[in-house]
Design an enzyme around this catalytic site. Structure first.
Site, PDB file in Angstrom:
ATOM      1  NE  ARG A   1      -2.645  -7.965  -4.199  1.00 12.94           N
ATOM      2  CZ  ARG A   1      -3.608  -8.354  -3.501  1.00 12.94           C
ATOM      3  NH1 ARG A   1      -3.113  -8.551  -2.242  1.00 12.94           N
ATOM      4  NH2 ARG A   1      -4.801  -8.647  -3.589  1.00 12.94           N
TER       5      ARG A   1
ATOM      6  CB  SER B   1      -4.330  -6.285   4.603  1.00  7.98           C
ATOM      7  OG  SER B   1      -4.091  -5.020   4.412  1.00  7.98           O
TER       8      SER B   1
ATOM      9  CG  HIS C   1      -1.922  -1.094   1.388  1.00  4.91           C
ATOM     10  ND1 HIS C   1      -1.890  -1.672   2.437  1.00  4.91           N
ATOM     11  CD2 HIS C   1      -2.682  -1.310   0.504  1.00  4.91           C
ATOM     12  CE1 HIS C   1      -3.100  -2.665   2.439  1.00  4.91           C
ATOM     13  NE2 HIS C   1      -3.376  -2.260   1.096  1.00  4.91           N
TER      14      HIS C   1
ATOM     15  CE  LYS D   1     -14.194  -6.975   3.063  1.00  2.20           C
ATOM     16  NZ  LYS D   1     -13.084  -6.606   2.300  1.00  2.20           N
TER      17      LYS D   1
END
Length: 157
Positions: free
Chosen positions: A89, A127, A16, A40
């Protein structure tokens, strides 16, 4: 040019931070949007995520951190931002991110998306991976900034 970089950032990783630093050199103002998703159950609270992001970006004068709920394009519009920054990514990220970008553009045609590919050394990093490694007590110094590693230690040990 004002841009937003949205995400859950639970927690912020070096991947990030790579995107944040590079995007901050391209735009005049970058707002990191910490998404609050009630569906979440994040490890770090909204306040902790904002604090961690504030700490790791304190030397970037054109970067600020805010929280938001709802659609990313609504957050961009509320902040008068015409650009959304997204990180890629791997090729597998592209299809999903392209679909999201096209949806956002169909909702708000004045808002575009700019993709940054992460540096190769962070292409595997998320993460979720950082949380898993930290949860087992392994060294996360290559995954997250020191302030996040300390926050992990407080959460897990």
């Amino acid at each position: 040019m004002k841009a937003i970089y949205p995400g859950s950032f639970d927690p912020v990783t070096y991947g990030h931070l790579d995107i944040i630093e590079r995007a901050s050199r391209v735009v005049d103002e970058l707002i990191i949007g910490v998404l609050v998703n009630s569906a979440k159950n994040p490890l770090f609270t909204r306040e902790e995520r904002v604090q961690l992001l504030g700490e790791v970006t304190k030397d970037l004068p054109n970067v600020s951190v805010k929280t938001f709920e709802g659609l990313t394009v609504s957050f961009a519009k509320e902040n008068d931002a015409h650009l959304i920054i997204r990180g890629l990514r791997a090729v597998t990220d592209f299809e999903t991110e392209m679909q999201i970008a096209q949806t956002n553009h169909s909702i708000e045609p004045d808002i575009d998306t700019m993709f940054f590919t992460t540096q190769l050394e962070y292409a595997f990093l998320s993460s979720t991976i950082a949380k898993e490694v930290a949860g087992y007590g392994s060294d996360v110094s290559k995954l997250v900034p020191d302030v996040v590693a300390k926050a992990f230690a407080e959460k897990f040990f």
